[in-house]
Motif scaffolding. Sequence first.
Motif, short mmCIF file in Angstrom:
data_model
loop_
_atom_site.label_atom_id
_atom_site.label_comp_id
_atom_site.label_asym_id
_atom_site.label_seq_id
_atom_site.Cartn_x
_atom_site.Cartn_y
_atom_site.Cartn_z
N LYS A 50 0.83 -1.20 0.00
CA LYS A 50 0.00 0.00 0.00
C LYS A 50 0.87 1.25 0.00
N GLU A 51 1.89 1.26 0.84
CA GLU A 51 2.80 2.41 0.91
C GLU A 51 3.55 2.59 -0.41
N ARG A 52 4.02 1.48 -0.99
CA ARG A 52 4.72 1.57 -2.29
C ARG A 52 3.81 2.10 -3.38
N ASN A 53 2.55 1.67 -3.38
CA ASN A 53 1.60 2.15 -4.39
C ASN A 53 1.32 3.64 -4.24
N GLU A 54 1.25 4.13 -3.00
CA GLU A 54 1.04 5.56 -2.77
C GLU A 54 2.25 6.36 -3.27
N VAL A 55 3.44 5.88 -3.00
CA VAL A 55 4.66 6.55 -3.47
C VAL A 55 4.70 6.53 -5.00
N ALA A 56 4.39 5.38 -5.59
CA ALA A 56 4.40 5.26 -7.05
C ALA A 56 3.40 6.22 -7.67
N GLU A 57 2.21 6.32 -7.10
CA GLU A 57 1.19 7.21 -7.64
C GLU A 57 1.66 8.66 -7.63
N LYS A 58 2.29 9.07 -6.54
CA LYS A 58 2.80 10.44 -6.46
C LYS A 58 3.88 10.68 -7.51
N GLU A 59 4.78 9.72 -7.69
CA GLU A 59 5.86 9.88 -8.66
C GLU A 59 5.32 9.90 -10.08
N ILE A 60 4.35 9.03 -10.38
CA ILE A 60 3.75 9.00 -11.72
C ILE A 60 3.03 10.32 -12.00
#
Length: 98
Positions: A50-60
């Motif tokens: 979940k944390e990785r997905n949130e970070v990925a979404e922000k970077e994308i």
Amino acid sequence: MIELQKQFQPKARNICSACGKDVGVSKLVVVGNVNICFECADLSKQLADKERNEVAEKEIQQMANDLSTGDAGLIDMGMGTARAHAERLYKAGYRKVE
């Protein structure tokens, strides 16, 4: 009496360090002095994902903003196209180095 107490106490190697449940040796991951049961390991992975997905979404989203049209944009394209390119770049392994 002392012998009877020892008999009914769970073995330390069967206890999960996270939840404290006696799950048995076959359902534990043992690393050094830490025992983690499969349920706690799965929960930990879900939280990390979940944390990785949130970070990925922000970077994308930031990459899409950088690529989109406008004065600050690098390439003349709409946000939808920019997001599609940003997702592809992210999944290919691109990460911004600061």
